[in-house]
Scaffold this motif. Structure first.
Motif, PDB file in Angstrom:
ATOM      1  N   PRO A 499      59.440  24.984 100.471  1.00 17.35           N
ATOM      2  CA  PRO A 499      59.974  23.641 100.715  1.00 17.35           C
ATOM      3  C   PRO A 499      59.109  22.906 101.728  1.00 17.35           C
ATOM      4  CG  PRO A 499      61.258  25.261 101.914  1.00 17.35           C
ATOM      5  CD  PRO A 499      60.278  26.033 101.075  1.00 17.35           C
ATOM      6  N   PRO A 500      59.333  21.599 101.945  1.00 19.82           N
ATOM      7  CA  PRO A 500      58.611  20.875 102.997  1.00 19.82           C
ATOM      8  C   PRO A 500      58.728  21.607 104.330  1.00 19.82           C
ATOM      9  CG  PRO A 500      59.815  19.346 101.626  1.00 19.82           C
ATOM     10  CD  PRO A 500      60.225  20.720 101.176  1.00 19.82           C
ATOM     11  N   LEU A 501      57.744  21.424 105.175  1.00 18.50           N
ATOM     12  CA  LEU A 501      57.599  22.253 106.374  1.00 18.50           C
ATOM     13  C   LEU A 501      58.805  22.177 107.304  1.00 18.50           C
ATOM     14  CD1 LEU A 501      53.839  21.471 106.922  1.00 18.50           C
ATOM     15  CD2 LEU A 501      54.804  23.698 106.320  1.00 18.50           C
ATOM     16  N   LEU A 502      59.403  21.006 107.471  1.00 17.77           N
ATOM     17  CA  LEU A 502      60.558  20.904 108.367  1.00 17.77           C
ATOM     18  C   LEU A 502      61.799  21.572 107.801  1.00 17.77           C
ATOM     19  CD1 LEU A 502      60.448  17.359 110.025  1.00 17.77           C
ATOM     20  CD2 LEU A 502      60.253  19.601 111.112  1.00 17.77           C
ATOM     21  N   GLN A 503      61.791  21.939 106.534  1.00 16.09           N
ATOM     22  CA  GLN A 503      62.906  22.673 105.959  1.00 16.09           C
ATOM     23  C   GLN A 503      62.739  24.181 106.100  1.00 16.09           C
ATOM     24  OE1 GLN A 503      63.809  21.378 101.945  1.00 16.09           O
ATOM     25  NE2 GLN A 503      63.609  19.213 102.494  1.00 16.09           N
ATOM     26  N   GLN A 504      61.615  24.594 106.687  1.00 11.43           N
ATOM     27  CA  GLN A 504      61.378  26.015 106.957  1.00 11.43           C
ATOM     28  C   GLN A 504      61.732  26.291 108.421  1.00 11.43           C
ATOM     29  OE1 GLN A 504      57.521  27.433 105.534  1.00 11.43           O
ATOM     30  NE2 GLN A 504      57.360  25.611 104.221  1.00 11.43           N
ATOM     31  N   ALA A 505      62.705  27.157 108.642  1.00 13.52           N
ATOM     32  CA  ALA A 505      63.260  27.369 109.982  1.00 13.52           C
ATOM     33  C   ALA A 505      62.194  27.718 111.033  1.00 13.52           C
ATOM     34  CB  ALA A 505      64.345  28.433 109.940  1.00 13.52           C
ATOM     35  N   PRO A 506      61.268  28.656 110.783  1.00 13.28           N
ATOM     36  CA  PRO A 506      60.288  28.977 111.841  1.00 13.28           C
ATOM     37  C   PRO A 506      59.391  27.789 112.198  1.00 13.28           C
ATOM     38  CG  PRO A 506      60.325  30.691 110.147  1.00 13.28           C
ATOM     39  CD  PRO A 506      61.113  29.538 109.606  1.00 13.28           C
ATOM     40  N   VAL A 507      58.994  27.027 111.169  1.00 12.72           N
ATOM     41  CA  VAL A 507      58.119  25.892 111.433  1.00 12.72           C
ATOM     42  C   VAL A 507      58.862  24.813 112.211  1.00 12.72           C
ATOM     43  CG1 VAL A 507      56.674  24.119 110.381  1.00 12.72           C
ATOM     44  CG2 VAL A 507      56.768  26.406 109.375  1.00 12.72           C
ATOM     45  N   ARG A 508      60.092  24.532 111.785  1.00 10.28           N
ATOM     46  CA  ARG A 508      60.884  23.514 112.493  1.00 10.28           C
ATOM     47  C   ARG A 508      61.119  23.927 113.949  1.00 10.28           C
ATOM     48  NH1 ARG A 508      65.944  21.662 113.990  1.00 10.28           N
ATOM     49  NH2 ARG A 508      66.362  19.481 113.407  1.00 10.28           N
ATOM     50  N   GLN A 509      61.419  25.216 114.174  1.00 11.13           N
ATOM     51  CA  GLN A 509      61.666  25.670 115.540  1.00 11.13           C
ATOM     52  C   GLN A 509      60.416  25.547 116.390  1.00 11.13           C
ATOM     53  OE1 GLN A 509      64.788  26.514 116.638  1.00 11.13           O
ATOM     54  NE2 GLN A 509      63.783  26.321 118.629  1.00 11.13           N
ATOM     55  N   PHE A 510      59.266  25.859 115.814  1.00 15.21           N
ATOM     56  CA  PHE A 510      58.015  25.688 116.554  1.00 15.21           C
ATOM     57  C   PHE A 510      57.837  24.237 116.983  1.00 15.21           C
ATOM     58  CE2 PHE A 510      53.772  23.892 116.094  1.00 15.21           C
ATOM     59  CZ  PHE A 510      53.108  24.524 117.135  1.00 15.21           C
ATOM     60  N   LEU A 511      58.082  23.323 116.059  1.00 16.53           N
ATOM     61  CA  LEU A 511      57.864  21.917 116.379  1.00 16.53           C
ATOM     62  C   LEU A 511      58.856  21.432 117.437  1.00 16.53           C
ATOM     63  CD1 LEU A 511      55.946  19.719 115.591  1.00 16.53           C
ATOM     64  CD2 LEU A 511      57.514  19.014 113.781  1.00 16.53           C
ATOM     65  N   ILE A 512      60.100  21.860 117.336  1.00 14.79           N
ATOM     66  CA  ILE A 512      61.096  21.496 118.353  1.00 14.79           C
ATOM     67  C   ILE A 512      60.651  22.003 119.727  1.00 14.79           C
ATOM     68  CG2 ILE A 512      63.394  22.119 119.193  1.00 14.79           C
ATOM     69  CD1 ILE A 512      63.772  20.014 117.268  1.00 14.79           C
ATOM     70  N   ASP A 513      60.252  23.281 119.776  1.00 12.23           N
ATOM     71  CA  ASP A 513      59.858  23.866 121.063  1.00 12.23           C
ATOM     72  C   ASP A 513      58.629  23.167 121.645  1.00 12.23           C
ATOM     73  OD1 ASP A 513      61.939  25.649 120.815  1.00 12.23           O
ATOM     74  OD2 ASP A 513      60.689  27.287 120.050  1.00 12.23           O
ATOM     75  N   ALA A 514      57.673  22.836 120.790  1.00  9.93           N
ATOM     76  CA  ALA A 514      56.448  22.212 121.272  1.00  9.93           C
ATOM     77  C   ALA A 514      56.696  20.793 121.769  1.00  9.93           C
ATOM     78  CB  ALA A 514      55.399  22.207 120.165  1.00  9.93           C
ATOM     79  N   LEU A 515      57.530  20.051 121.066  1.00 10.83           N
ATOM     80  CA  LEU A 515      57.796  18.669 121.466  1.00 10.83           C
ATOM     81  C   LEU A 515      58.752  18.593 122.657  1.00 10.83           C
ATOM     82  CD1 LEU A 515      58.153  17.001 117.945  1.00 10.83           C
ATOM     83  CD2 LEU A 515      56.216  16.845 119.499  1.00 10.83           C
ATOM     84  N   GLU A 516      59.613  19.578 122.784  1.00  9.95           N
ATOM     85  CA  GLU A 516      60.591  19.544 123.876  1.00  9.95           C
ATOM     86  C   GLU A 516      59.922  19.576 125.238  1.00  9.95           C
ATOM     87  OE1 GLU A 516      64.387  22.083 125.634  1.00  9.95           O
ATOM     88  OE2 GLU A 516      63.178  22.899 124.013  1.00  9.95           O
ATOM     89  N   VAL A 517      58.826  20.308 125.376  1.00  9.87           N
ATOM     90  CA  VAL A 517      58.225  20.506 126.700  1.00  9.87           C
ATOM     91  C   VAL A 517      57.133  19.493 127.004  1.00  9.87           C
ATOM     92  CG1 VAL A 517      58.747  22.962 126.673  1.00  9.87           C
ATOM     93  CG2 VAL A 517      56.546  22.195 125.792  1.00  9.87           C
TER      94      VAL A 517
END
Length: 519
Positions: A499-517
């Protein structure tokens, strides 16, 4: 015969007949003796210790700036006890001669009361009062080192030198490795920091970082705190970042607080965020971080519609950062930021533009600079800075995330194939070649309008298709219809579509963690 009429002051002509002389003699009024008025007592008695009346009297003496000499005389005669509250009041009123008289009294009665008074008053008195004590305390220290702590509250190069000598001697006699630092050393380190001499930073940093007794390390850190603006900022920031990860929560929390006060403190705190921290220290870090609002530049769909995955990403980020997150689609006019957005930007001193674009196509090379310039003009008008991040596809950590996805496919017996929008130009060709090496998998230029039957998928084994798109688009929906998920997970279809990358849990979590900090 009638007696002469009485002539009163009220009726001076009462007995004067017709033609009487106009001259009038007034009877003198009796003199009135004024009552004695109460005179203010020059030296009122001192009420009992710890009473409200005593506190009020001493406060009045301070405010009025009374002459302290009569009070000194009463102390010298023994008519008053040298209580610390009285000594504290006199300490801010005396001149140099008065300071010497108080020190002479202390030699007779013991130094504790005056030392307590000076500890209370010298840090906050004005320059004149501090100057009154400087020379007397320097002389007193030559006779008795007990006065070094009060002296250390006067900021002056000679005082700093006296403190250095005393600290060096104490460290020589009681090395930190002995685990028994003297109390005097614990008292002197904060005073050395209060002198704010840049040359003392190295000693204080070393003692705070070394595996010394905890009391000694805390005293050195307190010295760093008292002279914070005077120290070289680069080594100070590095030391505080190390201390923030210390095993002692109190020491680590203090280091986090000091990092927040440095000019580059927010950057250092954000770098600290991914580190393993004790729970209370992490909570302290969260309270000290100030996050800038984010503008996430995304591709969007026709008509400016933003996919639900990106909307959810922005909402989660705003909640975790405690700052607004604005989505700007390339397919729509630029959004208007509301007052709350700009208020958060002014609080953080900046706003951050993050292009969530995966490839260095025309949007990154042409549209992005123009969009960044518009935000920069708005930021300048609001008095804040614009931080511009590289486009997402250029992040090494993002490329490693995609490489991990392809490695997992190979481990599962699949041949990974990633699909990207067609690109033109030397820069695009170089990037695509670099990404093929990073992912160890081939890429295929695929326009949004492509059909599944047009893909060259014939091969010896099953294929894993990875569309390079964050959210659903026309291509991903076309492929989803052509390659539905197998009903039986145990079966291996010839083509597995990711599926699109944001629908993949590990990829979405990486992006959340990277943008959060991000700062």
């Amino acid at each position: 015969m009638l007696s002469p009429p009485f002539r009163s002051a009220k009726h001076p002509l009462a007995a004067a007949g017709p033609g009487a002389a106009a001259r009038v003699e007034l009877a003198a009024a009796p003199k009135r003796v004024p009552e004695a008025l109460p005179q203010p007592e020059a030296h009122p008695p001192l009420p009992a210790p710890d009473s409200e009346a005593r506190w009020r009297l001493l406060q009045r003496l301070r405010r009025q700036g009374v002459d302290p000499r009569p009070w000194l005389e009463r102390l010298e005669r023994g008519a008053l006890d040298p209580e610390p509250d009285l000594l504290a009041t006199l300490a801010v009123l005396v001149d140099r001669a008065g300071a010497e008289r108080l020190l002479a009294l202390a030699r007779h009665h013991g130094p504790d009361g005056l030392r307590q008074a000076l500890a209370q008053e010298l840090p906050g008195v004005d320059g004149a009062a501090s100057a009154a004590w400087l020379e007397p305390l320097l002389s007193a220290c030559a006779l008795d080192p007990v006065w070094l702590v009060p002296l250390g509250r006067c900021r002056e190069p000679r005082v700093a030198q006296r403190l250095r000598e005393a600290i060096a001697q104490a460290l020589e006699e009681h090395p930190p490795a002995l685990q028994c630092p003297p109390a005097a050393l614990i008292d002197l380190l904060p005073l050395l920091g209060q002198q704010r001499q840049g040359q003392d930073a190295a000693l204080l940093i070393s003692l705070a970082l070394d595996p010394a007794p905890l009391a000694l390390r805390r005293a050195a850190l307190e010295g760093l705190a008292l002279g914070l603006a005077a120290w070289p900022q680069a080594p100070l920031g590095q030391a505080l970042a190390r201390l923030a990860q210390d095993l002692d929560p109190a020491l680590a929390a203090k280091a986090v607080d000091l990092l927040a006060r440095l000019p580059a403190g927010q950057t250092l705190l954000h770098r600290l965020a991914p580190s393993p921290l004790e729970a209370s220290v992490r909570a302290r870090l969260g309270r000290r971080l100030r996050f800038s609002p984010l503008v996430l530049l995304v591709h969007g769909r026709s008509g400016g519609r933003i996919p639900a995955e990106l909307e959810a990403l922005a909402q989660d980020l705003a909640a975790r950062r405690g700052a607004p997150v604005l989505l700007q689609a390339l397919t729509a006019p630029a959004p208007e930021a509301d007052p709350a957005f700009w208020a958060a930007a002014r609080t953080a001193g900046a706003l951050t533009l993050v292009p969530l674009l995966l490839l260095p196509g025309g949007h990154v090379r042409h549209d992005l600079p123009a969009i960044a310039e518009r935000w920069r003009c708005q930021a300048d008008g609001a008095g804040v800075a614009l931080r511009r991040r590289p486009f997402l596809g250029a992040w090494p950590a993002w490329q490693r995330q995609l490489a991990a996805r392809c490695a997992a496919d190979r481990q599962a017996g699949l041949d990974p194939l990633w699909l990207h929008h067609p690109l033109e130009g030397h820069l695009a060709a170089r990037y695509l070649g670099h990404l093929r090496l990073q992912l160890a998998a081939p890429g295929l230029a695929t326009p949004y309008s492509a059909q599944a039957c047009e893909l060259p998928l014939a091969g010896p084994g099953p294929v894993a298709l990875l569309p390079m798109t964050l959210a659903s688009n026309r291509l991903s929906e076309t492929l989803k219809a052509a390659f539905p998920r197998a009903a039986d997970p145990s079966q291996q279809p010839p083509v597995r579509l990711h599926p699109p990358l944001l629908q993949q849990a590990p990829v979405r979590q990486f992006l959340i963690d990277a943008l959060e900090v991000l700062p």
